[in-house]
Every structure is written in structure tokens, then in C-alpha cells.
Design an enzyme around this catalytic site. Structure first.
Site, PDB file in Angstrom:
ATOM      1  N   ARG A 162       4.357   7.653   6.713  1.00  0.00           N
ATOM      2  CA  ARG A 162       5.268   6.885   7.554  1.00  0.00           C
ATOM      3  C   ARG A 162       5.938   7.870   8.499  1.00  0.00           C
ATOM      4  O   ARG A 162       6.093   9.057   8.179  1.00  0.00           O
ATOM      5  CB  ARG A 162       6.321   6.169   6.721  1.00  0.00           C
ATOM      6  CG  ARG A 162       5.773   5.204   5.678  1.00  0.00           C
ATOM      7  CD  ARG A 162       6.912   4.596   4.879  1.00  0.00           C
ATOM      8  NE  ARG A 162       6.447   3.610   3.892  1.00  0.00           N
ATOM      9  CZ  ARG A 162       6.201   3.896   2.619  1.00  0.00           C
ATOM     10  NH1 ARG A 162       6.378   5.138   2.163  1.00  0.00           N
ATOM     11  NH2 ARG A 162       5.779   2.953   1.792  1.00  0.00           N
ATOM     12  N   LYS A 186      10.160   5.795   0.565  1.00  0.00           N
ATOM     13  CA  LYS A 186      11.231   4.806   0.493  1.00  0.00           C
ATOM     14  C   LYS A 186      12.001   4.953  -0.813  1.00  0.00           C
ATOM     15  O   LYS A 186      11.420   5.205  -1.867  1.00  0.00           O
ATOM     16  CB  LYS A 186      10.655   3.391   0.610  1.00  0.00           C
ATOM     17  CG  LYS A 186      10.112   3.059   2.007  1.00  0.00           C
ATOM     18  CD  LYS A 186       9.652   1.615   2.087  1.00  0.00           C
ATOM     19  CE  LYS A 186       9.204   1.247   3.489  1.00  0.00           C
ATOM     20  NZ  LYS A 186       8.767  -0.167   3.573  1.00  0.00           N
ATOM     21  N   HIS A 258       2.606   4.052  13.103  1.00  0.00           N
ATOM     22  CA  HIS A 258       2.109   3.361  11.912  1.00  0.00           C
ATOM     23  C   HIS A 258       0.619   3.055  12.026  1.00  0.00           C
ATOM     24  O   HIS A 258      -0.052   2.860  11.014  1.00  0.00           O
ATOM     25  CB  HIS A 258       2.902   2.071  11.693  1.00  0.00           C
ATOM     26  CG  HIS A 258       3.195   1.800  10.250  1.00  0.00           C
ATOM     27  ND1 HIS A 258       3.995   2.624   9.481  1.00  0.00           N
ATOM     28  CD2 HIS A 258       2.770   0.810   9.424  1.00  0.00           C
ATOM     29  CE1 HIS A 258       4.064   2.136   8.247  1.00  0.00           C
ATOM     30  NE2 HIS A 258       3.327   1.043   8.186  1.00  0.00           N
ATOM     31  N   ARG A 261      -1.326   5.529  10.196  1.00  0.00           N
ATOM     32  CA  ARG A 261      -1.267   5.264   8.750  1.00  0.00           C
ATOM     33  C   ARG A 261      -2.289   4.189   8.370  1.00  0.00           C
ATOM     34  O   ARG A 261      -3.002   4.307   7.373  1.00  0.00           O
ATOM     35  CB  ARG A 261       0.144   4.841   8.388  1.00  0.00           C
ATOM     36  CG  ARG A 261       0.393   4.519   6.917  1.00  0.00           C
ATOM     37  CD  ARG A 261       1.902   4.344   6.721  1.00  0.00           C
ATOM     38  NE  ARG A 261       2.259   3.604   5.521  1.00  0.00           N
ATOM     39  CZ  ARG A 261       2.452   4.166   4.323  1.00  0.00           C
ATOM     40  NH1 ARG A 261       2.280   5.469   4.175  1.00  0.00           N
ATOM     41  NH2 ARG A 261       2.809   3.417   3.291  1.00  0.00           N
ATOM     42  N   HIS A 284       2.722   2.771  -1.931  1.00  0.00           N
ATOM     43  CA  HIS A 284       2.982   1.341  -2.094  1.00  0.00           C
ATOM     44  C   HIS A 284       3.291   1.051  -3.560  1.00  0.00           C
ATOM     45  O   HIS A 284       2.514   1.413  -4.442  1.00  0.00           O
ATOM     46  CB  HIS A 284       1.764   0.510  -1.683  1.00  0.00           C
ATOM     47  CG  HIS A 284       1.539   0.463  -0.214  1.00  0.00           C
ATOM     48  ND1 HIS A 284       0.328   0.094   0.341  1.00  0.00           N
ATOM     49  CD2 HIS A 284       2.361   0.732   0.836  1.00  0.00           C
ATOM     50  CE1 HIS A 284       0.414   0.141   1.657  1.00  0.00           C
ATOM     51  NE2 HIS A 284       1.635   0.522   1.981  1.00  0.00           N
ATOM     52  N   TYR A 293      -6.076  -3.906   3.393  1.00  0.00           N
ATOM     53  CA  TYR A 293      -7.161  -3.092   3.936  1.00  0.00           C
ATOM     54  C   TYR A 293      -8.525  -3.533   3.420  1.00  0.00           C
ATOM     55  O   TYR A 293      -9.550  -3.250   4.040  1.00  0.00           O
ATOM     56  CB  TYR A 293      -6.911  -1.611   3.610  1.00  0.00           C
ATOM     57  CG  TYR A 293      -5.624  -1.129   4.219  1.00  0.00           C
ATOM     58  CD1 TYR A 293      -5.504  -0.971   5.597  1.00  0.00           C
ATOM     59  CD2 TYR A 293      -4.501  -0.874   3.432  1.00  0.00           C
ATOM     60  CE1 TYR A 293      -4.307  -0.566   6.167  1.00  0.00           C
ATOM     61  CE2 TYR A 293      -3.307  -0.462   3.991  1.00  0.00           C
ATOM     62  CZ  TYR A 293      -3.218  -0.313   5.363  1.00  0.00           C
ATOM     63  OH  TYR A 293      -2.029   0.071   5.933  1.00  0.00           O
TER      64      TYR A 293
END
Length: 317
Positions: A162, A186, A258, A261, A284, A293
Site C-alpha cells: 500500500r 493497517k 494501488h 498492488r 489481507h 483476483y
């Protein structure tokens, strides 16, 4: 005797100073929920929007009903705000009302039965390997920031970071001999991410060249990627660098940091990497976030990650 945060059953506390309540809500998000600064700021902005809306109606958040909140959300729809953004704002509002209930400002949570808007699955924009190569080829290494920008693109694409993770990356988190980096994602959660020899080589050229000549600002001594004044780069700066390179490379897709990514994850999947491995690399928490994906290429899910990323394949040839 009641504590500062307790109330008698059925007797809600009165909101006297909404600004003070929001400040304590921010503290709750950071300390108790462990959310990132960016997420806290987004939730704060959501609550401020709601407070302004309710204030126009002469209401306090503690007095708002489910109908009042539906009115607020309908206003977002009328303004043309996308369903995904509406859902994110509602998430912030729901969290705020959970906080108000915990703190004893309300007895019943009016957001409990409010459903998020339906979201269609939108496939992300992805660059081809050729387009990424064209972006890198468009970098002028004679410019002072040229080698830095090359290292930035290789790191973003080679590690699937990110943009916030990239600008916060520290030199002490880059392990050259072991070929991995420690990424703080995060909620300040750390993860190990393998990094290709190609990206490491570009980083070392940047550190030994352009970065070594900078007058580094206080507190930025360990930050890897710096601006020309020796301070931290911003998200906007990274966005500008990528937009400029796409323009020079003749790429007409709507590209952001992004996108690299997304391209990282898609190319790994196309190369046969395991979906769980990609999930760990991207940081994630929920595999369903990574599964988008699969909709881009379901054909090959066979081996582990490093042997399949195009940068690593080239490096090993």
C-alpha cells in the site's frame, strides 16, 4: 458508586460537548480498536458529516432515530456518492453508535437494523508486465530523483505494498541478505514480505547515491524513501510520480499507486501462486478480499510465491 463511564440502568448520559465525545471516540478507535491513523481520520470525518446533518435538524446524535439515519444516508445517495463510499461511511457511523452505547450515551443502537448498500464486484485496473516495464523505462536516471523513483516503482510492484506502507518503510526493515522486508500495515500490524533481488539492487543504488547526498530531517534518519528536502514523501507525491510515468509511457489506463498492488497480486496468481500466500503478502485479514483476483485469472493456483513473481523469475534466470 458509579464509574465515569457507567450509568444507572435505563438512564443515558447527556452529550454536553460533542467535540469532546468525538475526541474520545478517536482515542477509543486508536487505543482499544487499534485502527490506523488514516482509518481514524476517515471515521472522524464520517461522524462530523452526520453531526452537521443532525445539527441542521436540531438533533443530537444521541437523539437520532433509525429514520433520521436513513435520511442521512439517503442524502449521500442523492449527492451521487458511490455505493462503496456509502458503505464505508455507514461503517464509521455504526462504530460511532457502538461507542455511544458503550459509553452510556444511548440505551438502544439505532444503526443495528440499517443494512449497507449492495456493492457490485468491480474488477481492479491491472497493468501488464510490459506496461510496468514501460513505466520504469520512462524514468530519467539523469534526474536527481530518477534512481529513487525507480526503486519506488520496483518496491511497490515487487512487494505489493500500500502507498502508506511504502512511505513509512524504514531502512532498518529491509533485510538485504535474507531478501525480505518488514511491512507495517493497517492497525500497525507487521508482516514479512519477500523482496526481489531486482528491487533490492535499485534500493541499494538509491541509498548509495541520491539518498546519501540529502540533508535528512530530524526524525527521518531511518525512513527509506525521502523527498529532495530530506523529509518523508507523501501519498500525493507517489500518486504524482506514477501519473507522470504513465503519461511518459503512453499508458491511458486510470492508474494509481494501488494499481501496482493489484498488478502484483494478479501477476502472482497468473504465475501460479497460492491464494493464501498472496493473502499473507498483501496483509489481507479476510481471504474474501484476496479472492477478487481469482476473477481475473482462475486458471493456475499451484506453487508458492517467490518462484512465480515475474521480477523474481527474471532475477533467477
Amino acid at each position: 458508586m458509579l464509574s465515569n463511564f457507567a450509568t444507572k440502568k435505563g438512564v443515558a448520559r447527556k452529550i454536553v460537548d460533542i467535540d469532546d465525545v468525538i475526541k474520545r471516540f478517536d482515542t477509543y478507535l486508536m487505543i482499544e480498536r487499534g485502527l490506523s491513523k488514516n482509518t481514524v481520520e476517515a471515521y472522524n470525518d464520517d461522524v462530523q458529516k452526520l453531526v452537521a446533518y443532525l445539527d441542521d435538524a436540531g438533533l443530537s446524535p444521541a437523539d437520532a432515530t433509525e429514520g433520521d439515519l436513513h435520511g442521512f444516508l439517503s442524502g449521500l445517495f442523492d449527492l451521487g456518492i458511490a455505493a462503496k463510499s456509502q458503505a464505508r461511511i455507514l461503517s464509521g457511523i455504526k462504530t460511532f453508535y457502538k461507542f455511544l452505547k458503550i459509553e452510556g450515551y444511548i440505551d438502544n443502537n439505532p444503526t443495528m437494523l440499517i443494512e449497507s448498500p449492495r456493492l457490485g464486484r468491480k474488477l481492479p485496473t491491472v497493468l501488464t508486465i510490459e506496461e510496468i516495464d514501460a513505466m520504469i523505462a520512462a524514468i530519467d536516471l539523469d534526474e536527481p530523483e530518477g534512481q529513487r523513483n525507480r526503486a519506488i516503482i520496483e518496491t511497490l510492484y515487487g512487494c505489493g505494498l500500500r502507498v502508506s506502507e511504502l512511505i513509512g518503510l524504514r531502512m532498518s526493515q529491509v533485510y538485504v541478505d535474507e531478501e525480505y522486508i518488514i511491512v507495517e500495515g493497517k492497525g500497525s500490524k507487521q508482516r514479512l514480505v519477500p523482496i526481489s533481488g531486482v528491487a533490492l539492487e535499485e534500493i541499494q543504488k538509491y541509498i548509495g547515491g541520491y539518498r546519501s547526498q540529502l540533508k535528512v530531517k530530524r526524525g527521518c534518519g531511518d525512513i527509506l524513501f525521502l523527498n529532495r528536502r530530506g523529509g518523508m514523501l507523501t501519498r500525493v507525491m507517489i500518486f504524482y510520480i506514477i501519473k507522470k510515468l504513465c503519461l511518459l509511457a503512453g499508458i491511458t489506463k486510470n492508474v494509481s499507486p494501488h494499481t501496482l498492488r493489484h498488478s502484483f497480486a494478479t501477476h502472482l496468481l497468473e504465475g501460479g501462486a497460492n491464494l493464501r500466500a498472496i493473502q499473507q503478502m498483501l496483509g489481507h485479514e479476510d481471504i474474501s478480499t484476496t479472492e477478487i483476483y481469482v476473477h481475473i485469472d482462475r486458471s493456475r493456483l499451484r506453487q508458492e510465491i517467490l518462484s512465480h513473481h515475474p521480477r523474481n523469475v527474471r532475477d533467477n534466470e
